[in-house]
Scaffold this active site. Structure first.
Site, PDB file in Angstrom:
ATOM      1  N   SER A 173       0.838  -1.198   0.000  1.00  0.00           N
ATOM      2  CA  SER A 173       0.000   0.000   0.000  1.00  0.00           C
ATOM      3  C   SER A 173       0.871   1.246   0.000  1.00  0.00           C
ATOM      4  O   SER A 173       2.024   1.221   0.438  1.00  0.00           O
ATOM      5  CB  SER A 173      -0.927   0.028   1.228  1.00  0.00           C
ATOM      6  OG  SER A 173      -0.197   0.317   2.413  1.00  0.00           O
TER       7      SER A 173
ATOM      8  N   ARG B  69       2.019   9.102  -6.441  1.00  0.00           N
ATOM      9  CA  ARG B  69       2.698   9.740  -7.577  1.00  0.00           C
ATOM     10  C   ARG B  69       4.043  10.356  -7.210  1.00  0.00           C
ATOM     11  O   ARG B  69       4.452  11.377  -7.739  1.00  0.00           O
ATOM     12  CB  ARG B  69       1.786  10.784  -8.228  1.00  0.00           C
ATOM     13  CG  ARG B  69       0.507  10.179  -8.814  1.00  0.00           C
ATOM     14  CD  ARG B  69      -0.327  11.209  -9.557  1.00  0.00           C
ATOM     15  NE  ARG B  69      -1.480  10.546 -10.153  1.00  0.00           N
ATOM     16  CZ  ARG B  69      -2.651  10.382  -9.532  1.00  0.00           C
ATOM     17  NH1 ARG B  69      -2.800  10.838  -8.296  1.00  0.00           N
ATOM     18  NH2 ARG B  69      -3.642   9.766 -10.133  1.00  0.00           N
ATOM     19  N   ARG B  70       4.722   9.715  -6.282  1.00  0.00           N
ATOM     20  CA  ARG B  70       6.072  10.141  -5.918  1.00  0.00           C
ATOM     21  C   ARG B  70       7.095   9.026  -6.180  1.00  0.00           C
ATOM     22  O   ARG B  70       8.249   9.130  -5.768  1.00  0.00           O
ATOM     23  CB  ARG B  70       6.134  10.536  -4.440  1.00  0.00           C
ATOM     24  CG  ARG B  70       5.205  11.677  -4.045  1.00  0.00           C
ATOM     25  CD  ARG B  70       5.480  12.108  -2.623  1.00  0.00           C
ATOM     26  NE  ARG B  70       4.476  13.038  -2.132  1.00  0.00           N
ATOM     27  CZ  ARG B  70       4.519  13.610  -0.931  1.00  0.00           C
ATOM     28  NH1 ARG B  70       5.537  13.353  -0.117  1.00  0.00           N
ATOM     29  NH2 ARG B  70       3.573  14.443  -0.542  1.00  0.00           N
ATOM     30  N   GLY B  71       6.650   7.953  -6.818  1.00  0.00           N
ATOM     31  CA  GLY B  71       7.551   6.839  -7.088  1.00  0.00           C
ATOM     32  C   GLY B  71       7.749   5.898  -5.925  1.00  0.00           C
ATOM     33  O   GLY B  71       8.632   5.035  -5.968  1.00  0.00           O
TER      34      GLY B  71
ATOM     35  N   THR C 191       7.140   2.175  -6.783  1.00  0.00           N
ATOM     36  CA  THR C 191       8.262   1.663  -7.562  1.00  0.00           C
ATOM     37  C   THR C 191       9.463   1.383  -6.668  1.00  0.00           C
ATOM     38  O   THR C 191      10.152   0.371  -6.822  1.00  0.00           O
ATOM     39  CB  THR C 191       8.646   2.664  -8.665  1.00  0.00           C
ATOM     40  OG1 THR C 191       7.526   2.846  -9.543  1.00  0.00           O
ATOM     41  CG2 THR C 191       9.832   2.163  -9.476  1.00  0.00           C
TER      42      THR C 191
ATOM     43  N   GLU D 227      -5.957  -4.282  -7.622  1.00  0.00           N
ATOM     44  CA  GLU D 227      -6.197  -3.673  -8.929  1.00  0.00           C
ATOM     45  C   GLU D 227      -5.188  -4.270  -9.904  1.00  0.00           C
ATOM     46  O   GLU D 227      -3.998  -3.930  -9.854  1.00  0.00           O
ATOM     47  CB  GLU D 227      -6.042  -2.153  -8.861  1.00  0.00           C
ATOM     48  CG  GLU D 227      -7.051  -1.470  -7.950  1.00  0.00           C
ATOM     49  CD  GLU D 227      -6.843   0.036  -7.906  1.00  0.00           C
ATOM     50  OE1 GLU D 227      -7.428   0.735  -8.743  1.00  0.00           O
ATOM     51  OE2 GLU D 227      -6.077   0.489  -7.023  1.00  0.00           O
TER      52      GLU D 227
ATOM     53  N   TYR E  82       0.296  -3.919 -11.401  1.00  0.00           N
ATOM     54  CA  TYR E  82       1.532  -4.680 -11.281  1.00  0.00           C
ATOM     55  C   TYR E  82       2.158  -5.089 -12.605  1.00  0.00           C
ATOM     56  O   TYR E  82       3.278  -5.614 -12.626  1.00  0.00           O
ATOM     57  CB  TYR E  82       1.286  -5.906 -10.399  1.00  0.00           C
ATOM     58  CG  TYR E  82       0.991  -5.498  -8.972  1.00  0.00           C
ATOM     59  CD1 TYR E  82       2.009  -5.171  -8.100  1.00  0.00           C
ATOM     60  CD2 TYR E  82      -0.324  -5.396  -8.512  1.00  0.00           C
ATOM     61  CE1 TYR E  82       1.749  -4.769  -6.799  1.00  0.00           C
ATOM     62  CE2 TYR E  82      -0.598  -4.996  -7.220  1.00  0.00           C
ATOM     63  CZ  TYR E  82       0.438  -4.678  -6.370  1.00  0.00           C
ATOM     64  OH  TYR E  82       0.173  -4.264  -5.083  1.00  0.00           O
TER      65      TYR E  82
ATOM     66  N   PHE F 188      -3.941 -14.291   0.018  1.00  0.00           N
ATOM     67  CA  PHE F 188      -2.966 -13.982   1.058  1.00  0.00           C
ATOM     68  C   PHE F 188      -2.655 -12.480   1.040  1.00  0.00           C
ATOM     69  O   PHE F 188      -1.719 -12.025   1.605  1.00  0.00           O
ATOM     70  CB  PHE F 188      -1.694 -14.795   0.890  1.00  0.00           C
ATOM     71  CG  PHE F 188      -1.067 -14.712  -0.497  1.00  0.00           C
ATOM     72  CD1 PHE F 188      -0.166 -13.703  -0.800  1.00  0.00           C
ATOM     73  CD2 PHE F 188      -1.410 -15.627  -1.488  1.00  0.00           C
ATOM     74  CE1 PHE F 188       0.418 -13.625  -2.059  1.00  0.00           C
ATOM     75  CE2 PHE F 188      -0.830 -15.560  -2.744  1.00  0.00           C
ATOM     76  CZ  PHE F 188       0.090 -14.561  -3.030  1.00  0.00           C
TER      77      PHE F 188
END
Length: 412
Positions: A83, A90-92, A95, A119, A123, A412
Protein backbone atom coordinates in the site's frame (compact mmCIF):
# COMPACT_ATOMS: atom_id res chain seq x y z
CA UNK A 1 11.49 14.90 1.95
CA UNK A 2 11.85 11.43 0.44
CA UNK A 3 10.33 8.75 2.70
CA UNK A 4 12.76 6.29 4.25
CA UNK A 5 12.19 2.64 3.31
CA UNK A 6 13.39 0.15 5.92
CA UNK A 7 12.77 -3.37 7.18
CA UNK A 8 9.89 -3.55 9.64
CA UNK A 9 10.55 -3.89 13.34
CA UNK A 10 8.10 -5.97 15.37
CA UNK A 11 7.32 -2.95 17.57
CA UNK A 12 6.06 -1.07 14.48
CA UNK A 13 3.57 -3.68 13.30
CA UNK A 14 0.38 -2.06 14.65
CA UNK A 15 1.15 1.29 13.00
CA UNK A 16 2.30 -0.41 9.80
CA UNK A 17 -0.83 -2.58 9.58
CA UNK A 18 -3.11 0.36 10.34
CA UNK A 19 -1.54 2.14 7.36
CA UNK A 20 -2.45 -0.84 5.21
CA UNK A 21 -6.03 -0.93 6.56
CA UNK A 22 -6.50 2.78 5.82
CA UNK A 23 -5.26 2.33 2.25
CA UNK A 24 -7.88 -0.38 1.76
CA UNK A 25 -10.75 1.75 3.02
CA UNK A 26 -10.06 2.31 6.70
CA UNK A 27 -12.27 -0.44 8.10
CA UNK A 28 -10.48 -2.21 10.93
CA UNK A 29 -10.26 -5.96 10.70
CA UNK A 30 -11.50 -8.17 13.49
CA UNK A 31 -9.13 -9.05 16.33
CA UNK A 32 -9.05 -12.63 15.02
CA UNK A 33 -7.93 -11.49 11.55
CA UNK A 34 -5.31 -9.11 12.90
CA UNK A 35 -3.90 -11.71 15.27
CA UNK A 36 -3.47 -14.25 12.47
CA UNK A 37 -1.80 -11.83 10.06
CA UNK A 38 0.45 -10.56 12.85
CA UNK A 39 1.59 -14.11 13.52
CA UNK A 40 2.14 -14.81 9.80
CA UNK A 41 4.09 -11.62 9.12
CA UNK A 42 7.74 -12.26 8.26
CA UNK A 43 9.35 -9.13 9.65
CA UNK A 44 12.63 -9.54 7.81
CA UNK A 45 10.64 -9.59 4.55
CA UNK A 46 8.36 -6.65 5.40
CA UNK A 47 9.10 -3.07 4.39
CA UNK A 48 7.73 0.18 5.72
CA UNK A 49 8.08 3.62 4.15
CA UNK A 50 8.34 6.35 6.78
CA UNK A 51 7.90 10.10 6.39
CA UNK A 52 9.35 11.14 9.70
CA UNK A 53 7.38 9.20 12.30
CA UNK A 54 4.46 8.55 9.92
CA UNK A 55 4.16 5.25 8.06
CA UNK A 56 3.15 6.07 4.46
CA UNK A 57 3.83 2.80 2.62
CA UNK A 58 3.89 -0.94 3.21
CA UNK A 59 5.01 -4.08 1.43
CA UNK A 60 5.63 -7.61 2.61
CA UNK A 61 6.40 -11.10 1.39
CA UNK A 62 5.68 -14.61 2.60
CA UNK A 63 8.06 -17.53 2.01
CA UNK A 64 5.81 -19.77 -0.08
CA UNK A 65 6.22 -23.05 -1.91
CA UNK A 66 4.23 -22.99 -5.16
CA UNK A 67 3.31 -26.05 -7.21
CA UNK A 68 4.47 -25.77 -10.84
CA UNK A 69 3.55 -27.93 -13.86
CA UNK A 70 4.81 -31.45 -13.33
CA UNK A 71 4.16 -31.36 -9.57
CA UNK A 72 7.45 -29.86 -8.39
CA UNK A 73 7.22 -27.38 -5.52
CA UNK A 74 9.20 -24.18 -6.05
CA UNK A 75 10.15 -21.60 -3.39
CA UNK A 76 8.46 -18.28 -4.18
CA UNK A 77 7.91 -14.89 -2.62
CA UNK A 78 4.24 -14.31 -1.84
CA UNK A 79 4.03 -10.54 -2.23
CA UNK A 80 1.43 -9.07 0.11
CA UNK A 81 0.27 -6.09 2.17
CA UNK A 82 1.32 -3.53 -0.44
CA UNK A 83 0.00 0.00 0.00
CA UNK A 84 0.90 3.65 -0.43
CA UNK A 85 -0.85 6.37 1.60
CA UNK A 86 -3.18 8.55 -0.47
CA UNK A 87 -1.16 11.57 0.66
CA UNK A 88 2.03 10.18 -0.91
CA UNK A 89 0.90 8.94 -4.31
CA UNK A 90 2.70 9.74 -7.58
CA UNK A 91 6.07 10.14 -5.92
CA UNK A 92 7.55 6.84 -7.09
CA UNK A 93 7.10 5.22 -3.69
CA UNK A 94 5.47 2.06 -5.02
CA UNK A 95 8.26 1.66 -7.56
CA UNK A 96 10.82 2.06 -4.77
CA UNK A 97 9.11 -0.66 -2.71
CA UNK A 98 8.85 -3.03 -5.70
CA UNK A 99 12.49 -2.40 -6.64
CA UNK A 100 13.71 -3.12 -3.12
CA UNK A 101 11.51 -6.18 -2.82
CA UNK A 102 12.43 -7.82 -6.14
CA UNK A 103 16.11 -7.22 -5.51
CA UNK A 104 15.69 -9.01 -2.19
CA UNK A 105 13.79 -11.91 -3.77
CA UNK A 106 16.55 -12.28 -6.36
CA UNK A 107 19.24 -12.21 -3.68
CA UNK A 108 17.40 -14.96 -1.76
CA UNK A 109 17.49 -17.21 -4.82
CA UNK A 110 13.72 -17.42 -5.24
CA UNK A 111 12.87 -17.83 -8.91
CA UNK A 112 9.26 -16.64 -8.62
CA UNK A 113 7.28 -13.86 -7.02
CA UNK A 114 3.49 -14.15 -6.85
CA UNK A 115 0.66 -11.95 -5.61
CA UNK A 116 -3.07 -11.32 -5.67
CA UNK A 117 -3.95 -7.87 -6.90
CA UNK A 118 -6.52 -5.44 -5.56
CA UNK A 119 -6.20 -3.67 -8.93
CA UNK A 120 -4.67 -5.88 -11.66
CA UNK A 121 -3.50 -2.91 -13.74
CA UNK A 122 -0.98 -1.87 -11.08
CA UNK A 123 1.53 -4.68 -11.28
CA UNK A 124 2.05 -5.20 -15.01
CA UNK A 125 4.69 -2.51 -15.13
CA UNK A 126 6.76 -4.50 -12.65
CA UNK A 127 6.63 -7.66 -14.77
CA UNK A 128 3.69 -9.47 -13.14
CA UNK A 129 1.05 -11.19 -15.25
CA UNK A 130 -2.18 -13.04 -14.54
CA UNK A 131 -1.03 -16.63 -14.13
CA UNK A 132 -4.24 -18.27 -12.88
CA UNK A 133 -7.94 -17.59 -13.16
CA UNK A 134 -10.70 -18.20 -10.62
CA UNK A 135 -14.21 -19.42 -11.35
CA UNK A 136 -17.11 -17.99 -9.37
CA UNK A 137 -20.38 -19.96 -9.17
CA UNK A 138 -23.83 -19.08 -7.82
CA UNK A 139 -25.78 -22.32 -8.18
CA UNK A 140 -29.58 -22.10 -8.18
CA UNK A 141 -30.21 -25.32 -6.29
CA UNK A 142 -33.96 -25.19 -6.86
CA UNK A 143 -33.38 -25.66 -10.58
CA UNK A 144 -30.04 -27.47 -10.70
CA UNK A 145 -29.47 -31.10 -9.80
CA UNK A 146 -26.12 -32.76 -9.17
CA UNK A 147 -25.56 -36.16 -10.77
CA UNK A 148 -22.98 -38.31 -9.01
CA UNK A 149 -20.99 -41.33 -10.28
CA UNK A 150 -21.52 -44.82 -8.87
CA UNK A 151 -18.36 -44.43 -6.78
CA UNK A 152 -20.21 -41.93 -4.58
CA UNK A 153 -22.43 -44.72 -3.28
CA UNK A 154 -20.10 -45.89 -0.52
CA UNK A 155 -19.16 -42.41 0.67
CA UNK A 156 -20.34 -41.53 4.18
CA UNK A 157 -20.75 -37.88 5.13
CA UNK A 158 -20.66 -36.55 8.65
CA UNK A 159 -20.42 -33.19 10.38
CA UNK A 160 -17.26 -32.45 12.34
CA UNK A 161 -16.05 -29.50 14.39
CA UNK A 162 -13.82 -27.52 12.00
CA UNK A 163 -10.90 -27.08 14.38
CA UNK A 164 -11.03 -30.67 15.63
CA UNK A 165 -11.11 -31.92 12.02
CA UNK A 166 -8.34 -29.56 10.93
CA UNK A 167 -5.62 -32.20 10.90
CA UNK A 168 -7.52 -34.74 8.78
CA UNK A 169 -8.57 -32.01 6.34
CA UNK A 170 -4.97 -30.86 6.11
CA UNK A 171 -3.92 -34.43 5.31
CA UNK A 172 -6.34 -34.47 2.36
CA UNK A 173 -5.07 -31.08 1.17
CA UNK A 174 -1.48 -32.31 1.34
CA UNK A 175 -2.35 -35.26 -0.90
CA UNK A 176 -4.07 -33.17 -3.57
CA UNK A 177 -1.86 -30.06 -3.55
CA UNK A 178 0.67 -31.24 -6.14
CA UNK A 179 -2.03 -32.20 -8.63
CA UNK A 180 -2.64 -28.64 -9.76
CA UNK A 181 -0.14 -25.85 -10.57
CA UNK A 182 -0.57 -22.64 -8.62
CA UNK A 183 -1.56 -24.29 -5.37
CA UNK A 184 0.43 -23.47 -2.25
CA UNK A 185 1.97 -26.22 -0.18
CA UNK A 186 1.50 -25.50 3.52
CA UNK A 187 4.54 -26.51 5.50
CA UNK A 188 3.80 -28.19 8.89
CA UNK A 189 3.97 -25.68 11.69
CA UNK A 190 4.02 -22.70 9.33
CA UNK A 191 0.78 -21.28 10.70
CA UNK A 192 -0.95 -21.30 7.31
CA UNK A 193 -3.08 -24.24 8.42
CA UNK A 194 -4.95 -21.70 10.57
CA UNK A 195 -6.14 -19.61 7.61
CA UNK A 196 -8.88 -22.02 6.37
CA UNK A 197 -10.19 -22.21 9.95
CA UNK A 198 -10.39 -18.44 10.46
CA UNK A 199 -13.97 -17.79 11.57
CA UNK A 200 -14.21 -14.06 12.14
CA UNK A 201 -17.43 -12.12 11.35
CA UNK A 202 -15.79 -10.86 8.17
CA UNK A 203 -15.20 -14.40 6.92
CA UNK A 204 -18.78 -15.42 7.70
CA UNK A 205 -20.33 -12.73 5.43
CA UNK A 206 -23.48 -12.78 7.52
CA UNK A 207 -23.62 -16.55 7.68
CA UNK A 208 -23.31 -19.13 10.41
CA UNK A 209 -20.13 -20.06 12.23
CA UNK A 210 -17.88 -22.19 10.06
CA UNK A 211 -19.25 -25.68 9.42
CA UNK A 212 -17.32 -28.73 8.23
CA UNK A 213 -18.50 -31.96 6.61
CA UNK A 214 -16.13 -34.89 6.11
CA UNK A 215 -16.44 -37.50 3.36
CA UNK A 216 -15.34 -40.96 4.49
CA UNK A 217 -14.91 -44.28 2.77
CA UNK A 218 -14.20 -47.41 4.82
CA UNK A 219 -13.39 -45.19 7.79
CA UNK A 220 -10.82 -43.07 5.92
CA UNK A 221 -11.37 -39.34 5.35
CA UNK A 222 -11.28 -38.84 1.58
CA UNK A 223 -12.67 -35.32 1.32
CA UNK A 224 -14.11 -32.33 3.12
CA UNK A 225 -16.15 -29.18 2.62
CA UNK A 226 -16.07 -26.10 4.86
CA UNK A 227 -18.83 -23.54 4.54
CA UNK A 228 -21.17 -21.03 6.14
CA UNK A 229 -24.97 -21.33 6.05
CA UNK A 230 -26.66 -17.96 5.57
CA UNK A 231 -30.38 -18.42 6.32
CA UNK A 232 -32.97 -16.07 4.87
CA UNK A 233 -36.71 -16.10 4.17
CA UNK A 234 -39.13 -14.26 1.94
CA UNK A 235 -42.93 -14.46 1.68
CA UNK A 236 -42.68 -17.65 -0.36
CA UNK A 237 -40.48 -19.52 2.10
CA UNK A 238 -36.78 -20.22 2.84
CA UNK A 239 -34.14 -18.71 0.55
CA UNK A 240 -30.93 -19.58 2.41
CA UNK A 241 -27.47 -19.58 0.84
CA UNK A 242 -24.52 -21.89 1.37
CA UNK A 243 -21.26 -19.91 1.23
CA UNK A 244 -18.54 -22.41 0.33
CA UNK A 245 -15.10 -21.71 1.82
CA UNK A 246 -13.21 -24.73 0.46
CA UNK A 247 -13.75 -28.25 -0.81
CA UNK A 248 -11.17 -30.92 -1.57
CA UNK A 249 -11.47 -34.64 -2.27
CA UNK A 250 -9.18 -37.50 -3.19
CA UNK A 251 -11.44 -39.10 -5.80
CA UNK A 252 -14.42 -38.25 -8.04
CA UNK A 253 -16.96 -40.11 -5.91
CA UNK A 254 -16.15 -38.21 -2.72
CA UNK A 255 -15.94 -34.96 -4.66
CA UNK A 256 -19.38 -35.41 -6.22
CA UNK A 257 -20.95 -36.56 -2.95
CA UNK A 258 -19.83 -33.36 -1.24
CA UNK A 259 -21.23 -31.14 -3.98
CA UNK A 260 -24.56 -33.00 -3.96
CA UNK A 261 -24.74 -32.58 -0.20
CA UNK A 262 -24.13 -28.81 -0.42
CA UNK A 263 -26.79 -28.40 -3.10
CA UNK A 264 -29.43 -30.32 -1.14
CA UNK A 265 -29.18 -28.72 2.31
CA UNK A 266 -32.63 -27.96 3.68
CA UNK A 267 -33.97 -24.38 3.71
CA UNK A 268 -31.45 -23.18 1.12
CA UNK A 269 -31.86 -22.25 -2.52
CA UNK A 270 -28.31 -21.48 -3.65
CA UNK A 271 -24.67 -22.38 -3.23
CA UNK A 272 -22.08 -19.63 -3.74
CA UNK A 273 -18.46 -20.55 -4.46
CA UNK A 274 -16.26 -17.52 -5.07
CA UNK A 275 -13.01 -19.16 -6.12
CA UNK A 276 -12.79 -22.48 -7.92
CA UNK A 277 -10.56 -23.77 -10.75
CA UNK A 278 -11.84 -22.75 -14.18
CA UNK A 279 -11.93 -26.43 -15.15
CA UNK A 280 -13.63 -27.47 -11.89
CA UNK A 281 -15.37 -30.83 -12.52
CA UNK A 282 -18.54 -29.59 -10.80
CA UNK A 283 -19.41 -28.01 -14.14
CA UNK A 284 -19.92 -31.54 -15.48
CA UNK A 285 -22.02 -32.66 -12.52
CA UNK A 286 -24.69 -29.95 -12.64
CA UNK A 287 -27.79 -30.33 -14.78
CA UNK A 288 -27.84 -26.72 -16.04
CA UNK A 289 -24.63 -24.69 -16.16
CA UNK A 290 -26.58 -21.55 -17.09
CA UNK A 291 -28.27 -21.65 -13.69
CA UNK A 292 -24.84 -21.58 -12.03
CA UNK A 293 -24.03 -17.98 -13.06
CA UNK A 294 -20.41 -18.79 -13.82
CA UNK A 295 -17.95 -15.89 -13.91
CA UNK A 296 -14.18 -15.75 -14.28
CA UNK A 297 -11.68 -13.29 -12.82
CA UNK A 298 -7.95 -13.07 -12.26
CA UNK A 299 -6.35 -15.13 -9.51
CA UNK A 300 -2.61 -15.46 -8.92
CA UNK A 301 -0.27 -12.98 -10.62
CA UNK A 302 3.13 -14.43 -11.49
CA UNK A 303 6.53 -12.79 -11.95
CA UNK A 304 9.63 -14.72 -13.06
CA UNK A 305 12.49 -13.33 -10.96
CA UNK A 306 15.05 -15.79 -12.32
CA UNK A 307 14.02 -16.82 -15.84
CA UNK A 308 16.51 -19.66 -16.16
CA UNK A 309 15.78 -21.26 -12.79
CA UNK A 310 12.01 -20.87 -13.14
CA UNK A 311 11.79 -22.39 -16.62
CA UNK A 312 14.09 -25.23 -15.63
CA UNK A 313 12.01 -26.08 -12.53
CA UNK A 314 8.79 -27.03 -14.30
CA UNK A 315 7.89 -29.92 -16.60
CA UNK A 316 6.65 -29.62 -20.18
CA UNK A 317 3.87 -31.38 -22.04
CA UNK A 318 5.95 -32.14 -25.14
CA UNK A 319 9.61 -32.25 -26.19
CA UNK A 320 10.94 -28.76 -26.78
CA UNK A 321 14.03 -26.99 -28.07
CA UNK A 322 13.45 -23.26 -28.36
CA UNK A 323 15.48 -20.07 -27.98
CA UNK A 324 13.59 -17.28 -26.22
CA UNK A 325 14.52 -13.61 -26.60
CA UNK A 326 13.34 -12.20 -23.28
CA UNK A 327 12.83 -8.51 -22.49
CA UNK A 328 12.80 -7.41 -18.85
CA UNK A 329 13.31 -3.73 -18.12
CA UNK A 330 12.65 -3.94 -14.37
CA UNK A 331 14.89 -6.96 -13.67
CA UNK A 332 17.54 -6.62 -16.38
CA UNK A 333 19.43 -9.73 -15.24
CA UNK A 334 16.72 -11.73 -17.01
CA UNK A 335 17.04 -9.98 -20.37
CA UNK A 336 18.60 -11.76 -23.32
CA UNK A 337 18.43 -15.12 -25.06
CA UNK A 338 17.67 -18.36 -23.26
CA UNK A 339 17.72 -21.84 -24.79
CA UNK A 340 15.04 -24.04 -23.23
CA UNK A 341 15.25 -27.75 -23.94
CA UNK A 342 13.01 -30.45 -22.54
CA UNK A 343 12.24 -34.07 -23.24
CA UNK A 344 9.15 -35.75 -21.86
CA UNK A 345 10.03 -37.46 -18.59
CA UNK A 346 13.63 -36.23 -18.68
CA UNK A 347 15.59 -33.31 -17.30
CA UNK A 348 14.89 -29.76 -18.41
CA UNK A 349 17.69 -27.32 -19.23
CA UNK A 350 17.44 -23.54 -19.57
CA UNK A 351 20.63 -21.59 -20.10
CA UNK A 352 22.05 -18.52 -21.76
CA UNK A 353 22.81 -18.74 -25.47
CA UNK A 354 24.01 -16.63 -28.36
CA UNK A 355 22.01 -18.67 -30.88
CA UNK A 356 19.35 -17.01 -33.02
CA UNK A 357 16.02 -16.51 -31.23
CA UNK A 358 12.91 -18.51 -32.15
CA UNK A 359 10.41 -16.49 -30.11
CA UNK A 360 10.54 -12.93 -28.74
CA UNK A 361 8.51 -11.97 -25.68
CA UNK A 362 8.81 -10.15 -22.38
CA UNK A 363 8.99 -11.60 -18.89
CA UNK A 364 5.33 -10.62 -18.49
CA UNK A 365 4.23 -13.09 -21.17
CA UNK A 366 6.38 -15.79 -19.58
CA UNK A 367 4.57 -15.15 -16.29
CA UNK A 368 1.19 -15.50 -17.97
CA UNK A 369 2.15 -18.82 -19.57
CA UNK A 370 4.37 -20.21 -16.83
CA UNK A 371 1.75 -22.20 -14.87
CA UNK A 372 -0.23 -23.11 -17.98
CA UNK A 373 -2.98 -20.55 -17.42
CA UNK A 374 -2.53 -18.78 -20.77
CA UNK A 375 -1.17 -20.22 -23.99
CA UNK A 376 1.68 -18.65 -25.90
CA UNK A 377 -0.52 -18.99 -28.99
CA UNK A 378 -3.19 -16.82 -27.39
CA UNK A 379 -0.62 -14.25 -26.31
CA UNK A 380 0.80 -14.19 -29.83
CA UNK A 381 -2.71 -13.54 -31.14
CA UNK A 382 -2.69 -10.38 -29.04
CA UNK A 383 0.65 -9.35 -30.53
CA UNK A 384 2.55 -10.03 -27.31
CA UNK A 385 4.70 -12.94 -28.57
CA UNK A 386 6.56 -12.80 -31.90
CA UNK A 387 7.46 -15.93 -33.80
CA UNK A 388 10.92 -15.67 -35.38
CA UNK A 389 11.21 -19.28 -36.58
CA UNK A 390 8.34 -20.98 -38.34
CA UNK A 391 6.67 -23.62 -36.18
CA UNK A 392 8.34 -22.50 -32.94
CA UNK A 393 5.18 -20.90 -31.57
CA UNK A 394 3.02 -24.01 -31.90
CA UNK A 395 5.75 -26.21 -30.43
CA UNK A 396 6.31 -23.98 -27.42
CA UNK A 397 2.63 -23.29 -26.84
CA UNK A 398 1.88 -27.01 -26.66
CA UNK A 399 4.85 -27.73 -24.42
CA UNK A 400 3.97 -24.97 -21.95
CA UNK A 401 0.56 -26.55 -21.26
CA UNK A 402 -0.17 -28.06 -17.86
CA UNK A 403 -2.98 -30.59 -18.44
CA UNK A 404 -5.17 -28.99 -15.76
CA UNK A 405 -5.96 -25.33 -15.17
CA UNK A 406 -3.70 -23.71 -12.57
CA UNK A 407 -5.46 -22.37 -9.51
CA UNK A 408 -4.81 -20.46 -6.30
CA UNK A 409 -7.03 -22.00 -3.60
CA UNK A 410 -6.95 -19.04 -1.17
CA UNK A 411 -5.76 -15.48 -0.98
CA UNK A 412 -2.97 -13.98 1.06
Amino acid sequence: MTPEVRVLDASEWDVWYATLERAFGGVEESPEDRALWNDLTEYERSLGAWDGSECVGTAGAFSFRVVVPGGAVLPAAGVTMVSVAATHRRRGLLTTLMRRQLDDVHARGEALAVLTASEPAIYGRFGYAVGTLALSLEIDTQRVRVTVPESAGDVRLRFAAPVAAGAVCEAVYERVVTRRPGMLRREPGSGWQRLPLLDSPTERQGGSPLQCVLAERAGEVVGYARFHNKPSWDRSGPTGTILLRDLEALDPGAYAALWRFLCEIDLTTSVVARSRPVDDPVQHLVSDIRRCRAQVRDGLHVRLVDVGAALQARAYQAPLDVVLEVADDFCPWNAGRWRLTAETGKDVCCERTSDAADLALSVTELGAAYLGGSTLMSLAGAGRVRELRGGALAEASTAFGAGVAPWLPYGF
